[in-house]
Motif scaffolding. Structure first.
Motif, mmCIF file in Angstrom:
data_model
loop_
_atom_site.group_PDB
_atom_site.id
_atom_site.type_symbol
_atom_site.label_atom_id
_atom_site.label_comp_id
_atom_site.label_asym_id
_atom_site.label_seq_id
_atom_site.Cartn_x
_atom_site.Cartn_y
_atom_site.Cartn_z
ATOM 1 N N VAL A 80 -51.843 -28.410 52.210
ATOM 2 C CA VAL A 80 -52.400 -28.428 53.559
ATOM 3 C C VAL A 80 -51.680 -29.467 54.407
ATOM 4 O O VAL A 80 -51.647 -30.650 54.054
ATOM 5 C CB VAL A 80 -53.911 -28.735 53.538
ATOM 6 C CG1 VAL A 80 -54.486 -28.604 54.952
ATOM 7 C CG2 VAL A 80 -54.635 -27.801 52.586
ATOM 8 N N LEU A 81 -51.117 -29.001 55.525
ATOM 9 C CA LEU A 81 -50.498 -29.891 56.501
ATOM 10 C C LEU A 81 -51.263 -29.804 57.808
ATOM 11 O O LEU A 81 -51.729 -28.727 58.192
ATOM 12 C CB LEU A 81 -49.048 -29.506 56.772
ATOM 13 C CG LEU A 81 -48.055 -29.536 55.612
ATOM 14 C CD1 LEU A 81 -47.914 -28.153 55.003
ATOM 15 C CD2 LEU A 81 -46.693 -30.024 56.090
ATOM 16 N N THR A 82 -51.382 -30.916 58.510
ATOM 17 C CA THR A 82 -51.961 -30.893 59.843
ATOM 18 C C THR A 82 -50.978 -30.260 60.818
ATOM 19 O O THR A 82 -51.324 -29.340 61.557
ATOM 20 C CB THR A 82 -52.314 -32.314 60.313
ATOM 21 O OG1 THR A 82 -53.129 -32.941 59.308
ATOM 22 C CG2 THR A 82 -53.065 -32.281 61.634
ATOM 23 N N LYS A 83 -49.757 -30.752 60.803
ATOM 24 C CA LYS A 83 -48.686 -30.202 61.635
ATOM 25 C C LYS A 83 -47.418 -30.114 60.801
ATOM 26 O O LYS A 83 -47.176 -30.954 59.937
ATOM 27 C CB LYS A 83 -48.441 -31.080 62.865
ATOM 28 C CG LYS A 83 -49.625 -31.138 63.822
ATOM 29 C CD LYS A 83 -49.321 -32.030 65.027
ATOM 30 C CE LYS A 83 -50.519 -32.099 65.971
ATOM 31 N NZ LYS A 83 -50.271 -32.959 67.146
ATOM 32 N N ALA A 84 -46.630 -29.087 61.072
ATOM 33 C CA ALA A 84 -45.364 -28.904 60.361
ATOM 34 C C ALA A 84 -44.226 -28.925 61.371
ATOM 35 O O ALA A 84 -44.258 -28.188 62.358
ATOM 36 C CB ALA A 84 -45.372 -27.582 59.591
ATOM 37 N N TYR A 85 -43.236 -29.785 61.106
ATOM 38 C CA TYR A 85 -42.137 -29.994 62.043
ATOM 39 C C TYR A 85 -40.806 -29.539 61.446
ATOM 40 O O TYR A 85 -40.609 -29.592 60.232
ATOM 41 C CB TYR A 85 -42.034 -31.471 62.417
ATOM 42 C CG TYR A 85 -43.260 -32.024 63.098
ATOM 43 C CD1 TYR A 85 -43.512 -31.742 64.437
ATOM 44 C CD2 TYR A 85 -44.154 -32.838 62.414
ATOM 45 C CE1 TYR A 85 -44.631 -32.259 65.079
ATOM 46 C CE2 TYR A 85 -45.276 -33.358 63.049
ATOM 47 C CZ TYR A 85 -45.503 -33.061 64.382
ATOM 48 O OH TYR A 85 -46.613 -33.578 64.997
ATOM 49 N N GLY A 89 -40.552 -35.809 57.310
ATOM 50 C CA GLY A 89 -40.598 -35.986 55.863
ATOM 51 C C GLY A 89 -41.653 -35.174 55.153
ATOM 52 O O GLY A 89 -41.376 -34.544 54.136
ATOM 53 N N HIS A 90 -42.904 -35.166 55.679
ATOM 54 C CA HIS A 90 -43.962 -34.509 54.925
ATOM 55 C C HIS A 90 -43.768 -33.002 54.867
ATOM 56 O O HIS A 90 -44.103 -32.359 53.876
ATOM 57 C CB HIS A 90 -45.343 -34.870 55.490
ATOM 58 C CG HIS A 90 -45.646 -34.296 56.830
ATOM 59 N ND1 HIS A 90 -44.902 -34.558 57.930
ATOM 60 C CD2 HIS A 90 -46.642 -33.464 57.237
ATOM 61 C CE1 HIS A 90 -45.405 -33.917 58.976
ATOM 62 N NE2 HIS A 90 -46.453 -33.245 58.584
ATOM 63 N N THR A 91 -43.203 -32.402 55.920
ATOM 64 C CA THR A 91 -42.925 -30.965 55.905
ATOM 65 C C THR A 91 -41.843 -30.645 54.882
ATOM 66 O O THR A 91 -41.946 -29.664 54.137
ATOM 67 C CB THR A 91 -42.485 -30.493 57.300
ATOM 68 O OG1 THR A 91 -43.448 -30.913 58.267
ATOM 69 C CG2 THR A 91 -42.360 -28.977 57.335
ATOM 70 N N LYS A 92 -40.814 -31.463 54.842
ATOM 71 C CA LYS A 92 -39.726 -31.251 53.881
ATOM 72 C C LYS A 92 -40.235 -31.350 52.450
ATOM 73 O O LYS A 92 -39.793 -30.601 51.569
ATOM 74 C CB LYS A 92 -38.628 -32.284 54.139
ATOM 75 C CG LYS A 92 -37.341 -32.037 53.368
ATOM 76 C CD LYS A 92 -36.670 -30.758 53.790
ATOM 77 C CE LYS A 92 -36.208 -30.800 55.230
ATOM 78 N NZ LYS A 92 -35.514 -29.534 55.610
ATOM 79 N N VAL A 93 -41.164 -32.260 52.193
ATOM 80 C CA VAL A 93 -41.752 -32.391 50.857
ATOM 81 C C VAL A 93 -42.422 -31.097 50.436
ATOM 82 O O VAL A 93 -42.223 -30.606 49.316
ATOM 83 C CB VAL A 93 -42.760 -33.562 50.835
ATOM 84 C CG1 VAL A 93 -43.655 -33.482 49.597
ATOM 85 C CG2 VAL A 93 -42.025 -34.889 50.849
ATOM 86 N N ALA A 114 -47.264 -25.504 63.853
ATOM 87 C CA ALA A 114 -46.087 -25.324 62.999
ATOM 88 C C ALA A 114 -44.934 -24.833 63.860
ATOM 89 O O ALA A 114 -45.030 -23.776 64.487
ATOM 90 C CB ALA A 114 -46.374 -24.330 61.881
ATOM 91 N N GLN A 115 -43.854 -25.597 63.906
ATOM 92 C CA GLN A 115 -42.695 -25.189 64.684
ATOM 93 C C GLN A 115 -41.999 -23.994 64.023
ATOM 94 O O GLN A 115 -42.140 -23.750 62.829
ATOM 95 C CB GLN A 115 -41.733 -26.368 64.843
ATOM 96 C CG GLN A 115 -42.326 -27.486 65.700
ATOM 97 C CD GLN A 115 -41.397 -28.670 65.871
ATOM 98 O OE1 GLN A 115 -40.630 -28.994 64.961
ATOM 99 N NE2 GLN A 115 -41.470 -29.335 67.007
ATOM 100 N N ALA A 116 -41.254 -23.254 64.837
ATOM 101 C CA ALA A 116 -40.767 -21.935 64.421
ATOM 102 C C ALA A 116 -39.901 -21.963 63.173
ATOM 103 O O ALA A 116 -40.101 -21.177 62.240
ATOM 104 C CB ALA A 116 -40.002 -21.297 65.578
ATOM 105 N N ASN A 117 -38.912 -22.863 63.135
ATOM 106 C CA ASN A 117 -37.988 -22.876 61.998
ATOM 107 C C ASN A 117 -38.684 -23.220 60.694
ATOM 108 O O ASN A 117 -38.424 -22.620 59.652
ATOM 109 C CB ASN A 117 -36.843 -23.861 62.259
ATOM 110 C CG ASN A 117 -35.884 -23.370 63.320
ATOM 111 O OD1 ASN A 117 -35.768 -22.160 63.535
ATOM 112 N ND2 ASN A 117 -35.213 -24.277 63.995
ATOM 113 N N CYS A 118 -39.597 -24.200 60.740
ATOM 114 C CA CYS A 118 -40.264 -24.569 59.501
ATOM 115 C C CYS A 118 -41.267 -23.502 59.074
ATOM 116 O O CYS A 118 -41.569 -23.366 57.889
ATOM 117 C CB CYS A 118 -40.920 -25.934 59.599
ATOM 118 S SG CYS A 118 -42.277 -26.049 60.739
#
Length: 491
Positions: A80-85, A89-93, A114-118
């Motif tokens: 679970v992520l609050t926001k994904a960029y 770092g946390h999105t990459k993890v 959540a941004q488009a690429n991620c």
């Protein structure tokens, strides 16, 4: 003063008339504590109070959710992520975890943005990506989370520190559904919600491991580490023979292309702008100025802003084009920039964390300072005691590069044991199956960390950091200003 501020703020939240009001105020308080290192690292009692008070608003829906979940096969892991960029770092993890063999049976939930690429990358999860609408009421957000948590064996929280809704949903899911909650402590040096629900706190560093005692979470702290993008073992650090062959080939190429020589001969660093702001006797801009002047090399900085951040004005004026600022870069562009550098300097006074190890494992000589806010990697053993020593170590390396290469080769095994993806993911699986096994960081910390380091920086600042992600609560705001004013009067 701090205790009075926290008691006053929590009373305001506890006395809120509605769930929406309590959540809004709690998010505001959470962000104040997150952005300002006032010495508060958790509010477990507040989390428990809110879960108790508002549980009745979700009980009927929870029973329906549980009945539906019992007809389905549970997903082993839900991240679970609050926001994904696209960068962060946390999105990459999470991207790396869902690509691992150990955690392959995962789903991903992003609750706010959540941004488009991620999104494209996170959608590769075996059990899919689920994104929530940008604007949900607290009740709707918690209900949706309960639906996902009821279908999970283990929920791994990678949340923003002020995400009280997800923290409360995790608490309720643990109580009603028996869902196991792992809190991945990515921002281990700041306040966060989420500790109350956690069966296990997944620590990433000696800093977080040491701070766990002050947080009161040491009984459920387990080191797992941060998974890094490590090259194959054979190519991570060249042997002496490979180095000699590589250097010969490079010399031949550079002899034919002087412009290429100018391009590749530079120092580099990276990090968010605030990590370089001078404090506590540490000044990265001053070190950059001295290193460039004494070495004759330029320096490239990924992340800092040359005009907005006043601490860069003097070295930029002195060095001109020898000090290059790229701004934020996409991950691959960042790697391409950093891995072509002659040497990499870790940010300070605030560390770049495991980016130091990641760059080292690309074969780039790395340097830094043991400020007290270290402890994120075995590569810390390459760092120096102070600024003067580090400048000397970099200049010595430029004259005798083989010495640092040999140190990197010696540390390679420790770095891989700490950060290799399958090893990190395997620690999480092992913890799920053997929760009684308590794992400490597996390398030697050169010097003890200072868990008050960020508090000292905050104490020395002339301005505080206002929340930008939370709607303000004026009563809590006034209480915080009173705390800030008293801090200034004392010193």
């Amino acid at each position: 003063m701090l205790n009075q501020f926290l008691l006053t703020s929590q009373d305001i939240i506890k006395n809120a008339a509605r769930l929406d009001d309590a959540i809004r105020a709690a998010r505001f308080l959470g962000e104040l504590c997150w952005k300002n290192s006032i010495g508060c690292y958790q509010l477990i009692d507040l989390e428990n109070h809110l879960a108790e008070r508002f549980a009745a608003e979700f009980e009927m829906q929870a029973k329906q959710i549980l009945a539906q979940a019992q007809t389905k096969t549970k997903i082993p892991y839900v991240h679970v992520l609050t926001k994904a960029y696209d960068t962060g770092g946390h999105t990459k993890v999470v991207e790396r975890f869902i690509a691992s063999q150990a955690l392959r049976a995962s789903a991903v939930v992003v609750t706010e943005k959540a941004q488009a690429n991620c999104q494209l990358r996170l959608a590769k999860a075996a059990h899919g990506l689920h994104t929530f609408p940008a604007k949900l009421s607290p009740h709707a957000k918690i209900t949706r989370l309960l639906e996902h948590f009821a279908n999970a064996e283990t929920v791994v929280l990678h949340i923003h520190p002020n995400d009280i809704e997800t923290a409360l949903a995790a608490l309720l899911a643990r109580r009603w559904f028996g869902t196991s909650i792992f809190f991945y402590n990515h921002a281990d040096h700041v306040f966060s919600y989420g500790y109350a629900s956690a069966d296990q706190v997944l620590e990433l560093s000696y800093f977080g491991w040491t701070l766990a005692q002050r947080r009161g979470t040491d009984s459920k702290a387990h080191f797992v580490g941060i998974p890094l993008n490590l090259p194959e073992v054979a190519s991570a650090v060249p042997t002496k023979e490979q180095s000699a062959q590589s250097e010969h080939a490079q010399e031949k190429q550079l002899a034919n292309n002087s412009n290429e020589q100018k391009r590749t001969a530079y120092l580099a660093s990276s990090g968010s702008p605030y990590k370089f702001k001078p404090s506590q006797g540490f000044s990265f801009p001053q070190v950059a100025l001295e290193l460039c002047q004494k070495s004759g090399l330029a320096m490239t900085l990924v992340g800092p802003h040359p005009w907005r951040d006043w601490w860069w004005w003097k070295p930029r004026l002195s060095l001109g084009q020898s000090l290059r600022f790229t701004g934020k870069l996409q991950y691959q562009d960042y790697l391409d920039c950093i891995t072509h550098a002659t040497a990499y300097i870790d940010s300070f006074p605030m560390t770049g964390g495991t980016s130091f190890s990641e760059i080292l494992c690309q074969g780039v000589p790395c340097f830094g300072i043991l400020t007290g806010a270290h402890g994120y990697s075995p590569a810390d053993q390459l760092k120096s005691a102070d600024q003067t020593s580090m400048i000397q170590d970099v200049l010595r390396h430029l004259d005798h590069p083989q010495v640092v290469r040999e140190k990197i080769a010696q540390l390679q095994h420790e770095v891989r044991q700490a950060h290799a993806l399958e090893i990190v993911a395997g620690r999480i699986v092992h913890l799920k199956n053997h929760p009684q096994d308590r794992q400490a960081p597996p390398w030697r910390n050169p010097v003890p960390v200072d868990t008050t380091f960020y508090e000292k920086i905050w104490q020395s600042q002339t301005l505080f950091s206002p929340p930008v992600h939370s709607r303000p609560d004026w009563k809590i705001g006034i209480a915080f200003l009173r705390l800030w004013w008293n801090k200034k009067k004392l010193g």
